[in-house]
Design a protein around this motif. Structure first.
Motif, short mmCIF file in Angstrom:
data_model
loop_
_atom_site.label_atom_id
_atom_site.label_comp_id
_atom_site.label_asym_id
_atom_site.label_seq_id
_atom_site.Cartn_x
_atom_site.Cartn_y
_atom_site.Cartn_z
N SER A 1 0.82 -1.21 0.00
CA SER A 1 0.00 0.00 0.00
C SER A 1 0.85 1.26 0.00
N SER A 2 2.13 1.11 0.24
CA SER A 2 2.97 2.30 0.25
C SER A 2 2.99 2.93 -1.13
N SER A 3 2.82 4.24 -1.16
CA SER A 3 2.81 4.91 -2.45
C SER A 3 4.20 5.35 -2.86
N ASN A 4 5.23 4.92 -2.14
CA ASN A 4 6.59 5.24 -2.49
C ASN A 4 7.26 3.97 -2.98
N PRO A 5 7.34 3.77 -4.29
CA PRO A 5 7.90 2.50 -4.79
C PRO A 5 9.33 2.28 -4.33
N LEU A 6 10.11 3.34 -4.24
CA LEU A 6 11.49 3.16 -3.83
C LEU A 6 11.57 2.66 -2.39
N SER B 1 -6.82 7.66 -2.12
CA SER B 1 -5.76 7.60 -3.12
C SER B 1 -5.71 6.21 -3.74
N GLU B 2 -4.92 6.08 -4.79
CA GLU B 2 -4.81 4.78 -5.42
C GLU B 2 -4.26 3.74 -4.46
N GLY B 3 -3.30 4.18 -3.63
CA GLY B 3 -2.77 3.24 -2.63
C GLY B 3 -3.83 2.79 -1.65
N ASP B 4 -4.65 3.75 -1.20
CA ASP B 4 -5.73 3.39 -0.27
C ASP B 4 -6.69 2.41 -0.92
N LYS B 5 -7.05 2.71 -2.15
CA LYS B 5 -8.02 1.85 -2.82
C LYS B 5 -7.46 0.45 -2.99
N GLN B 6 -6.19 0.38 -3.37
CA GLN B 6 -5.58 -0.95 -3.54
C GLN B 6 -5.58 -1.72 -2.22
N CYS B 7 -5.25 -1.00 -1.17
CA CYS B 7 -5.21 -1.66 0.14
C CYS B 7 -6.58 -2.18 0.54
N ILE B 8 -7.60 -1.33 0.36
CA ILE B 8 -8.95 -1.76 0.73
C ILE B 8 -9.38 -2.93 -0.13
N LEU C 1 0.20 1.40 7.64
CA LEU C 1 -1.08 1.92 8.12
C LEU C 1 -0.96 3.38 8.49
N GLU C 2 0.21 3.75 9.02
CA GLU C 2 0.38 5.14 9.44
C GLU C 2 0.36 6.05 8.22
N GLU C 3 1.00 5.60 7.15
CA GLU C 3 0.97 6.41 5.92
C GLU C 3 -0.46 6.59 5.45
N THR C 4 -1.20 5.49 5.42
CA THR C 4 -2.57 5.56 4.93
C THR C 4 -3.39 6.52 5.77
N TRP C 5 -3.21 6.43 7.06
CA TRP C 5 -3.97 7.30 7.96
C TRP C 5 -3.64 8.78 7.69
N ASP D 1 -16.26 3.39 -4.84
CA ASP D 1 -15.76 3.86 -6.14
C ASP D 1 -14.36 3.30 -6.42
N ILE D 2 -14.21 1.99 -6.17
CA ILE D 2 -12.93 1.34 -6.41
C ILE D 2 -13.12 0.36 -7.55
N ASP D 3 -12.21 0.43 -8.55
CA ASP D 3 -12.27 -0.47 -9.69
C ASP D 3 -11.63 -1.78 -9.29
N SER D 4 -12.41 -2.85 -9.29
CA SER D 4 -11.90 -4.13 -8.80
C SER D 4 -10.89 -4.74 -9.74
N SER D 5 -10.78 -4.22 -10.96
CA SER D 5 -9.85 -4.83 -11.90
C SER D 5 -8.54 -4.08 -11.99
N VAL D 6 -8.40 -3.00 -11.23
CA VAL D 6 -7.16 -2.23 -11.31
C VAL D 6 -6.02 -3.09 -10.81
N ARG D 7 -4.92 -3.06 -11.53
CA ARG D 7 -3.79 -3.87 -11.14
C ARG D 7 -3.11 -3.29 -9.91
N GLY D 8 -2.55 -4.18 -9.08
CA GLY D 8 -1.94 -3.72 -7.85
C GLY D 8 -0.63 -3.00 -8.07
#
Lengths: 125, 736
Positions: B19-24, B160-167, B96-100, B199-206
């Motif tokens: 779920s982290s939005s920082n790939p690095l 955010s996209e990260g939140d949606k992916q996590c959920i 979780l802290e980032e998401t919050w 409003d989350i697209d279930s087919s979005v790739r992780g």
């Protein structure tokens, strides 16, 4: 005439025992046991103000005072209340010993034969 | 269920990582736990990072507080923080802290939309966090109520996209646990309803493709994945769990790699090993801490072992903890032996908590719950300590018991030295059992100490309109035990009724219970101090108890309160009574009224007290000429004859008493005594049993019965006597 100045309950037991040994069943006890017991009874606290009885089951006699024919086979110390309980079968002699309500000197095998059936039971008015 | 919870817990870590939005940052975290070879290469990277334009991307993309406790620009140089980093990632709190934080930041941008009236919706007031929490909790509630979850229009939450992916990932996995008994179609429908509401697209790739500038890092990533795949196979439960979700993801290889990294046995063991390796310097010189940690782990392993679930018992995790507690864990490269991290309790406790709170993921997600590992463990240790105390108590009891037995055996051996041989030990064992029984009885007897009357339980006559009359009738019919109950009801109702207490005392005396008789008569005397019958009864009972002083006091009281003879008794004499003086007074009274039977009765009791049995017999015989129908008088004559060793005559007197009153328990017991004193034990047994059949509470009779059974060599019936089995005794010893 009995000595009525004594207030010990045990005195009544001993008086009855004396007469009992003269009967046929008393003679059976003498034949069965054949030992000399010395019994020391304290009114309140063990070892204090003791009255001594000798129950001679060789001759079939009960007398007041220490045994004068040598050493008794076994010697017991009681409180008055506890002696009555043991004589009337309300307390087991072995339990009395374990509780410290009775002290024994002399032969342990002779002490083993000191059982409630030796003593006659008083009837109730 | 334990396996599913384990998967859920592991997935939480995986999701938080993804779920982290920082790939690095995500890649760096994953690589830290990789093989030492990869780690070695990473040490070269920091020198080139400051000069790379990517640092600008990082600083502008995320605030510094996104990585609390960790400075990104030097993540690999501080080796002492490796363990902490590993533990943080394992718990998943960082993600979780980032998401919050992102939710909080985007909250201000939320907008509300009007909802159609009449539609039942969860409450949508408040901040977007509350709205999201409510919708997620309603998703959970739908699993409990069995009501399908329906999509609902919601205001924009700014996820955010990260939140949606996590959920999406968490809800997909959680739904399979919540609806484990439902069909696959049902589960898909529920998850899709939830995702549609949010409003989350279930087919979005992780995971999207990496930017081209990080291609070199991507090669390292693939290399580490390759190493993990060579590890031992995962448990079957995990494989089957994963297979159920395979067709739900467009990129199954990516998901499998991510999941296996987190859960595979080799994967997390390898991570743990490297964490220990990187902490070698930190742990050097911390022997005491290691010892304490191992003790903690041992207790934790014991606690976990109490879970009887086979899946849990066979889990890799429990075996790993057990090895740690036993000090068997050895690093492969043999640089560290029997080591355990001081903080191992923290992550182990988190695992335990996950197991216990598998259904709390929604609250966990929204509240950014932080596990208090040390506190949790401290509570656990306290519970363990209490159990340990219980064990100590058992040990003390065991030791005490052993001691007593040893002492009893030792004493038995001393007796065995005599002529009695082996039976002595048995005799003493039996005596000890009696001692224990008698101790219990002694406690009970304390309650019924001298002079305190003990009422019966469950008295059916309580509440009777006229229990005194009922008691008198029952007494005349000879039903003494019933009369006792009725009279007790009377004195409970009217405690000052002297007549009630007097009759109660007489009933107990005739039932051969002097203790209760004395107690009742003392109450009667309190109510009416001058009642002559009460005074005589007290004198008789104390004589029976061989209490000369007390008996003398009451008998003198009889004389002094008598209307005719009171003048013979000087009042000052009451302070110091002597038998001779009192006897003289009674003789004067007898001469004064030769035809008064009561005087002769009291005189007879006096002579019993002084053991002048011949005179006592003469007094009672004279009284019987005046009162030939007095059954208690016949019993008194018989008892006097018995106590003066005229048992044969006594038996005839008792028979007269029983002819007049067949239920006279005391006379039956006295019959037994007279036969026993003549050595006729067989006959005495029958009379004792008869007396006890009428009054099972006659304690003296039970004691005398036991002696007679023993003298008659009827040891087979001693058990019936001890258990007071009257039916068996009456059958065995009938009385013709």
């Amino acid at each position: 005439m009995a000595d009525s100045s004594s207030n010990l309950k045990s005195d009544a037991i001993m008086e009855q025992m004396k007469q009992h040994l003269a009967t046929d069943s008393g003679k059976q006890v003498t034949k069965k046991i054949g030992l000399v017991y010395q019994i020391q009874i304290a009114p309140k606290k063990l070892g204090i103000d003791e009255v001594v009885y000798t129950v001679d089951l060789r001759k079939g006699e009960v007398t007041k005072g220490p045994y004068e024919g040598g050493k008794p086979d076994a010697s017991f110390s009681f409180k008055d209340e506890d002696f009555v309980k043991v004589a009337l079968g309300k307390m087991n002699p072995q339990i009395a010993f374990m509780r410290g309500a009775m002290k024994i000197k002399g032969s342990l095998s002779a002490a083993q034969k000191f059982t409630p059936d030796i003593f006659p039971k008083p009837s109730k008015l | 269920m334990a396996m599913r919870d384990l998967v859920s817990g592991a997935a939480a870590c995986g999701d938080s990582s993804s779920s982290s939005s920082n790939p690095l940052a995500s890649l760096a975290n994953a690589l830290i736990g990789s093989s030492s070879k990869t780690q070695e290469r990473l040490k070269e990277i920091p020198t080139s990072t400051p000069t790379d334009p990517a640092s600008q991307f990082y600083s502008t993309a995320l605030p510094a507080n996104q990585l609390p406790g960790s400075e990104f620009d030097k993540p690999l140089l501080n080796l002492n923080s490796q363990a902490s980093e590993f533990l943080h990632r394992f718990r998943g709190s960082t993600g979780l802290e980032e998401t919050w934080d992102e939710i909080q930041r985007d909250g201000a941008a939320a907008q509300m939309r009007q909802l159609p009236p009449g539609i039942q919706q969860p409450p949508l007031d408040g901040t977007p966090q509350r709205v999201l929490s409510n919708i997620l909790h309603s998703f959970l509630d739908s699993s409990r109520g069995g009501v399908p979850f329906h999509p609902a229009p919601l205001p924009m939450l700014g996820l955010s996209e990260g939140d949606k992916q996590c959920i999406r990932d968490r809800s997909s996995i959680m739904a399979r646990h919540l609806f484990v008994d439902k069909s696959e179609e049902f589960i898909d429908a529920q998850v899709n309803a939830l995702l549609c509401s949010l409003d989350i697209d279930s087919s979005v790739r992780g995971k999207g493709p990496m930017p081209e500038r990080f291609r070199e890092l991507e090669d390292y990533w693939n290399e580490s994945q390759g190493n993990l795949r060579l590890g031992p196979p995962a448990p079957d439960g995990w494989i089957s769990e994963f297979s159920q979700q395979r067709e739900k993801y467009d990129n199954p290889d990516s998901w499998a790699n991510s999941f296996e990294q987190q859960y595979g046995a080799n994967g997390w063991v390898s991570e743990f090993e490297h964490s220990q390796l990187s902490s070698v310097d930190q742990m050097r010189g911390m022997n005491m801490s290691n010892f304490a940690a191992r003790e903690q782990t041992r207790m934790l392993a014991n606690t976990l072992a109490q879970n009887g679930d086979p899946k849990f018992q066979n889990s890799k995790f429990l075996q790993f903890v057990s090895k740690m507690s036993r000090g068997e864990l050895i690093i492969d490269d043999n640089q560290v032996k029997e080591n355990a991290l001081p903080a191992s309790g923290d992550w182990a406790t988190e695992y335990n908590q996950q197991y216990n709170h598998g259904h709390a993921w929604a609250g966990e997600f929204l509240n950014d719950k932080v596990y208090h590992g040390p506190d949790q463990w401290a509570n656990e240790f306290t519970s363990e300590g209490r159990q340990h105390d219980a064990v100590d108590d058992q040990w003390v009891n065991e030791f005490s018991k052993l001691k007593v037995n040893d002492w009893a055996d030792e004493f038995g051996q001393q007796f065995g030295e005599g002529a009695l041989g082996d039976s002595t030990s048995d005799s003493w064992a039996q005596a000890y059992d009696e001692f224990l029984n008698e101790q219990v009885a002694a406690k009970q007897q304390l309650d019924s100490s001298r002079g305190v009357y003990v009422f019966s339980d469950l008295n059916p006559y309580v509440g009777h309109p006229n229990p005194l009359k009922e008691g008198q009738d029952l007494f005349r019919k000879g039903l003494l035990s019933e009369a006792v109950l009725a009279l007790e009801a009377e004195v409970l109702k009217n405690p000052e009724n002297a007549e009630g207490w007097r009759l109660l005392g007489i009933a107990h005396a005739e039932n051969d219970d002097d203790q209760q008789a004395i107690a009742a008569m003392m109450r009667a005397q309190e109510a009416n101090p001058t009642n002559l019958e009460v005074l005589l009864a007290l004198g008789v009972s104390h004589t029976n108890e061989l209490e000369q002083t007390a008996a003398l006091k009451y008998l003198y009281g009889w004389l002094r309160h008598h209307p005719k003879y009171g003048t013979l008794a000087p009042p000052e004499m009451a302070d110091s009574l002597y038998y001779a003086d009192v006897a003289r007074l009674f003789n004067e009274a007898a001469e004064l009224s030769p035809d008064d039977a009561d005087v002769h009765i009291v005189l007879g009791v006096m002579y019993n007290l002084s053991r002048e049995y011949d005179k006592a017999i003469a007094s009672f015989e004279r009284a019987l000429k005046l009162k030939p129908q007095d059954y208690s008088l016949w019993n008194k004559l018989g008892a006097t004859q018995a106590n003066s060793v005229q048992s044969a005559d006594a038996i005839m007197a008792y028979q007269q008493a029983l002819d007049l009153k067949p239920n006279y328990v005391r006379a039956w017991a006295n019959m037994g005594i007279s036969y026993a004193n003549q050595g006729m034990y067989d006959e005495s047994i029958r009379y004792y049993v008869r007396a006890l059949a009428m009054n099972p509470k006659a304690e003296n009779a039970w004691q005398y019965l036991r002696i007679s059974l023993s003298c008659a060599s009827r040891n087979d019936m001693l058990e019936a006597c001890d258990s007071r089995n009257l039916d068996l005794l009456q059958k065995e010893f009938p009385l013709q």
